[in-house]
Design a protein around this motif. Structure first.
Motif, PDB file in Angstrom:
ATOM      1  N   VAL A 146      26.569  10.670 -38.384  1.00  0.00           N
ATOM      2  CA  VAL A 146      27.549   9.600 -38.599  1.00  0.00           C
ATOM      3  C   VAL A 146      28.001   9.586 -40.053  1.00  0.00           C
ATOM      4  N   LYS A 147      27.068   9.742 -40.957  1.00  0.00           N
ATOM      5  CA  LYS A 147      27.413   9.741 -42.383  1.00  0.00           C
ATOM      6  C   LYS A 147      28.325  10.919 -42.731  1.00  0.00           C
ATOM      7  N   GLU A 148      28.049  12.063 -42.137  1.00  0.00           N
ATOM      8  CA  GLU A 148      28.898  13.239 -42.379  1.00  0.00           C
ATOM      9  C   GLU A 148      30.317  12.997 -41.853  1.00  0.00           C
ATOM     10  N   ALA A 149      30.425  12.348 -40.713  1.00  0.00           N
ATOM     11  CA  ALA A 149      31.748  12.057 -40.154  1.00  0.00           C
ATOM     12  C   ALA A 149      32.524  11.100 -41.043  1.00  0.00           C
ATOM     13  N   THR A 150      31.867  10.039 -41.509  1.00  0.00           N
ATOM     14  CA  THR A 150      32.565   9.076 -42.363  1.00  0.00           C
ATOM     15  C   THR A 150      32.943   9.698 -43.704  1.00  0.00           C
ATOM     16  N   ALA A 151      32.117  10.619 -44.192  1.00  0.00           N
ATOM     17  CA  ALA A 151      32.437  11.295 -45.453  1.00  0.00           C
ATOM     18  C   ALA A 151      33.712  12.130 -45.327  1.00  0.00           C
ATOM     19  N   LYS A 152      34.000  12.584 -44.111  1.00  0.00           N
ATOM     20  CA  LYS A 152      35.229  13.343 -43.850  1.00  0.00           C
ATOM     21  C   LYS A 152      36.392  12.435 -43.454  1.00  0.00           C
ATOM     22  N   GLU A 153      36.163  11.117 -43.607  1.00  0.00           N
ATOM     23  CA  GLU A 153      37.165  10.105 -43.260  1.00  0.00           C
ATOM     24  C   GLU A 153      37.555  10.163 -41.784  1.00  0.00           C
ATOM     25  N   ARG A 154      36.535  10.392 -40.961  1.00  0.00           N
ATOM     26  CA  ARG A 154      36.714  10.371 -39.522  1.00  0.00           C
ATOM     27  C   ARG A 154      36.008   9.144 -38.950  1.00  0.00           C
ATOM     28  N   PHE A 155      36.556   8.605 -37.886  1.00  0.00           N
ATOM     29  CA  PHE A 155      35.982   7.424 -37.227  1.00  0.00           C
ATOM     30  C   PHE A 155      34.849   7.891 -36.312  1.00  0.00           C
ATOM     31  N   PRO A 156      33.595   7.454 -36.562  1.00  0.00           N
ATOM     32  CA  PRO A 156      32.505   7.855 -35.678  1.00  0.00           C
ATOM     33  C   PRO A 156      32.475   6.997 -34.408  1.00  0.00           C
ATOM     34  N   LEU A 157      32.550   7.669 -33.266  1.00  0.00           N
ATOM     35  CA  LEU A 157      32.434   7.013 -31.962  1.00  0.00           C
ATOM     36  C   LEU A 157      31.184   7.575 -31.298  1.00  0.00           C
ATOM     37  N   VAL A 158      30.165   6.730 -31.157  1.00  0.00           N
ATOM     38  CA  VAL A 158      28.867   7.162 -30.664  1.00  0.00           C
ATOM     39  C   VAL A 158      28.714   6.750 -29.203  1.00  0.00           C
ATOM     40  N   LEU A 159      28.251   7.690 -28.368  1.00  0.00           N
ATOM     41  CA  LEU A 159      28.049   7.455 -26.940  1.00  0.00           C
ATOM     42  C   LEU A 159      26.558   7.494 -26.631  1.00  0.00           C
ATOM     43  N   GLY A 160      26.033   6.390 -26.065  1.00  0.00           N
ATOM     44  CA  GLY A 160      24.612   6.344 -25.720  1.00  0.00           C
ATOM     45  C   GLY A 160      24.384   6.568 -24.255  1.00  0.00           C
ATOM     46  N   GLY A 161      23.105   6.766 -23.928  1.00  0.00           N
ATOM     47  CA  GLY A 161      21.929   6.445 -24.686  1.00  0.00           C
ATOM     48  C   GLY A 161      21.648   4.943 -24.706  1.00  0.00           C
ATOM     49  N   ASP A 162      20.333   4.655 -24.899  1.00  0.00           N
ATOM     50  CA  ASP A 162      19.945   3.255 -24.958  1.00  0.00           C
ATOM     51  C   ASP A 162      20.297   2.663 -26.324  1.00  0.00           C
ATOM     52  N   HIS A 163      20.182   1.323 -26.424  1.00  0.00           N
ATOM     53  CA  HIS A 163      20.713   0.627 -27.590  1.00  0.00           C
ATOM     54  C   HIS A 163      19.883   0.828 -28.853  1.00  0.00           C
ATOM     55  N   SER A 164      18.736   1.480 -28.759  1.00  0.00           N
ATOM     56  CA  SER A 164      17.982   1.784 -29.978  1.00  0.00           C
ATOM     57  C   SER A 164      18.782   2.679 -30.906  1.00  0.00           C
ATOM     58  N   ILE A 165      19.777   3.394 -30.380  1.00  0.00           N
ATOM     59  CA  ILE A 165      20.554   4.313 -31.220  1.00  0.00           C
ATOM     60  C   ILE A 165      21.436   3.578 -32.228  1.00  0.00           C
ATOM     61  N   ALA A 166      21.626   2.274 -32.048  1.00  0.00           N
ATOM     62  CA  ALA A 166      22.400   1.508 -33.032  1.00  0.00           C
ATOM     63  C   ALA A 166      21.731   1.524 -34.401  1.00  0.00           C
ATOM     64  N   ILE A 167      20.426   1.734 -34.429  1.00  0.00           N
ATOM     65  CA  ILE A 167      19.713   1.832 -35.703  1.00  0.00           C
ATOM     66  C   ILE A 167      20.300   2.970 -36.527  1.00  0.00           C
ATOM     67  N   GLY A 168      20.490   4.132 -35.893  1.00  0.00           N
ATOM     68  CA  GLY A 168      21.041   5.286 -36.594  1.00  0.00           C
ATOM     69  C   GLY A 168      22.517   5.145 -36.898  1.00  0.00           C
ATOM     70  N   SER A 169      23.272   4.557 -35.965  1.00  0.00           N
ATOM     71  CA  SER A 169      24.705   4.362 -36.200  1.00  0.00           C
ATOM     72  C   SER A 169      24.931   3.523 -37.453  1.00  0.00           C
ATOM     73  N   LEU A 170      24.238   2.387 -37.531  1.00  0.00           N
ATOM     74  CA  LEU A 170      24.427   1.501 -38.681  1.00  0.00           C
ATOM     75  C   LEU A 170      23.862   2.101 -39.962  1.00  0.00           C
ATOM     76  N   ALA A 171      22.781   2.852 -39.859  1.00  0.00           N
ATOM     77  CA  ALA A 171      22.240   3.524 -41.043  1.00  0.00           C
ATOM     78  C   ALA A 171      23.227   4.543 -41.590  1.00  0.00           C
ATOM     79  N   GLY A 172      24.021   5.144 -40.692  1.00  0.00           N
ATOM     80  CA  GLY A 172      24.979   6.156 -41.117  1.00  0.00           C
ATOM     81  C   GLY A 172      26.240   5.615 -41.748  1.00  0.00           C
ATOM     82  N   VAL A 173      26.600   4.367 -41.412  1.00  0.00           N
ATOM     83  CA  VAL A 173      27.864   3.824 -41.940  1.00  0.00           C
ATOM     84  C   VAL A 173      27.672   2.748 -43.003  1.00  0.00           C
ATOM     85  N   ALA A 174      26.531   2.063 -43.018  1.00  0.00           N
ATOM     86  CA  ALA A 174      26.396   0.845 -43.826  1.00  0.00           C
ATOM     87  C   ALA A 174      26.549   1.096 -45.320  1.00  0.00           C
ATOM     88  N   ASP A 175      26.082   2.244 -45.822  1.00  0.00           N
ATOM     89  CA  ASP A 175      26.169   2.459 -47.264  1.00  0.00           C
ATOM     90  C   ASP A 175      27.571   2.857 -47.723  1.00  0.00           C
TER      91      ASP A 175
END
Length: 301
Positions: free
Chosen positions: A83-112
């Motif tokens: 996710v962080k690599e995608a945002t660094a390229k100015e791309r919108f990350p669209l994540v497909l789950g999977g159970d909701h525990s994956i939100a931990i990684g999604s938010l970790a990748g974009v929050a900073d």
């Protein structure tokens, strides 16, 4: 929203008890999510799926009452990196789950990437449990608490910093099943919640207008949407692991997505908890893809 999208699948089913949600990303791809977005004029890059380890022993809680902790941590670290690599390229990350525990990684990748990140949590549940308050030990009931910096350090410190978000920057929409510990945390932190009572009483249009006004007032510089398909009523989304009667309708949720598209505030999103094993003719995945279409500006006319 950016016209360049990066789609990331996370076939994770270890954050909860019921197998099958690991096939959610494939089901949404099969339902045509890539083609639908491409036909809307987006430059869509499908990054494939994050690799998920097999646990040594399934459904075994550790001393902290957290099932399959190591595997969930590793998967979310990998997702955060993508996710962080995608945002660094100015791309919108669209994540497909999977159970909701994956939100931990999604938010970790974009929050900073943002100084004042907002979150719309569209879900039947609060996902604000910890190992101490969870009745089950399932990590898919904890990602919002983890992102607030509350929980096991191996989860809260994914991405190298905590917290990822502020409690006053969260809006939960569609809640109708909250554990006692979650209710206490909502009251303690002052988290904005629109339960199904508010949706029924005031209507989805009013609720979404209030949510968007609230995020505007606190001057968020980015907004992440985390949509759990169990927010919808089981009649419209039968293929989810933790269905709760009395949810939002498919049409109400379409309206919510259309209003988010018109507001043009989202910077990342995820759609989670599609379980084809529990589904009927891929209806839930097709519903998710329809909602994604509306979120990204699809119009009838």
């Amino acid at each position: 929203m950016k016209k360049n999208l990066s789609v990331i699948g996370v076939p994770m089913d270890l954050g909860q008890n019921r197998r099958g949600v690991d096939m959610g990303p494939s089901a949404m791809r099969y339902a045509g999510v890539i083609e639908r977005l491409t036909n809307q004029g987006y430059d869509v890059e499908d990054l494939g799926d994050v690799s998920i380890q097999n646990p040594v022993a399934k459904d075994v809680k550790n001393d902290a009452n957290l099932k399959d902790l190591d595997v969930v941590v590793n998967a979310n670290k990998a997702l955060a990196k993508k996710v962080k690599e995608a945002t660094a390229k100015e791309r919108f990350p669209l994540v497909l789950g999977g159970d909701h525990s994956i939100a931990i990684g999604s938010l970790a990748g974009v929050a900073d990437q943002y100084q004042n990140m907002g979150v719309i949590w569209y879900d039947a549940h609060g996902d604000l449990n910890t190992g101490e308050t969870s009745p089950s030990g399932n990590i898919h009931g904890m990602p919002l608490a983890v992102s607030l910096g509350i929980g096991h350090p191996s989860l809260t410190e994914i991405g190298g910093f905590a917290p990822k978000i502020k409690p006053e920057n969260i809006v939960i929409i569609g809640a109708r099943s909250l554990d006692e510990g979650e209710k206490e945390l909502i009251a303690e932190k002052g988290i904005k919640v629109f339960t199904m009572h508010e949706v029924d009483r005031f209507g989805m249009s009013n609720v979404m207008s209030q949510a968007l006004d609230y995020l505007k007032e606190i001057k968020t510089d980015g907004v992440h949407l985390s949509l759990d398909l169990d927010a919808l009523d089981p009649q419209d989304a039968p293929g989810v692991g933790t269905p709760v009667l009395g949810g939002t309708s498919y049409r109400e949720t379409h309206l919510a997505m259309e209003m988010l598209a018109d507001a043009d505030v989202l910077t990342s999103a995820e759609f989670v908890e599609v379980n084809p094993i529990l589904d009927v003719k891929n209806r839930t995945a097709e519903a998710a893809v329809g909602l994604i279409g509306s979120l990204f500006g699809e119009k009838l006319l």
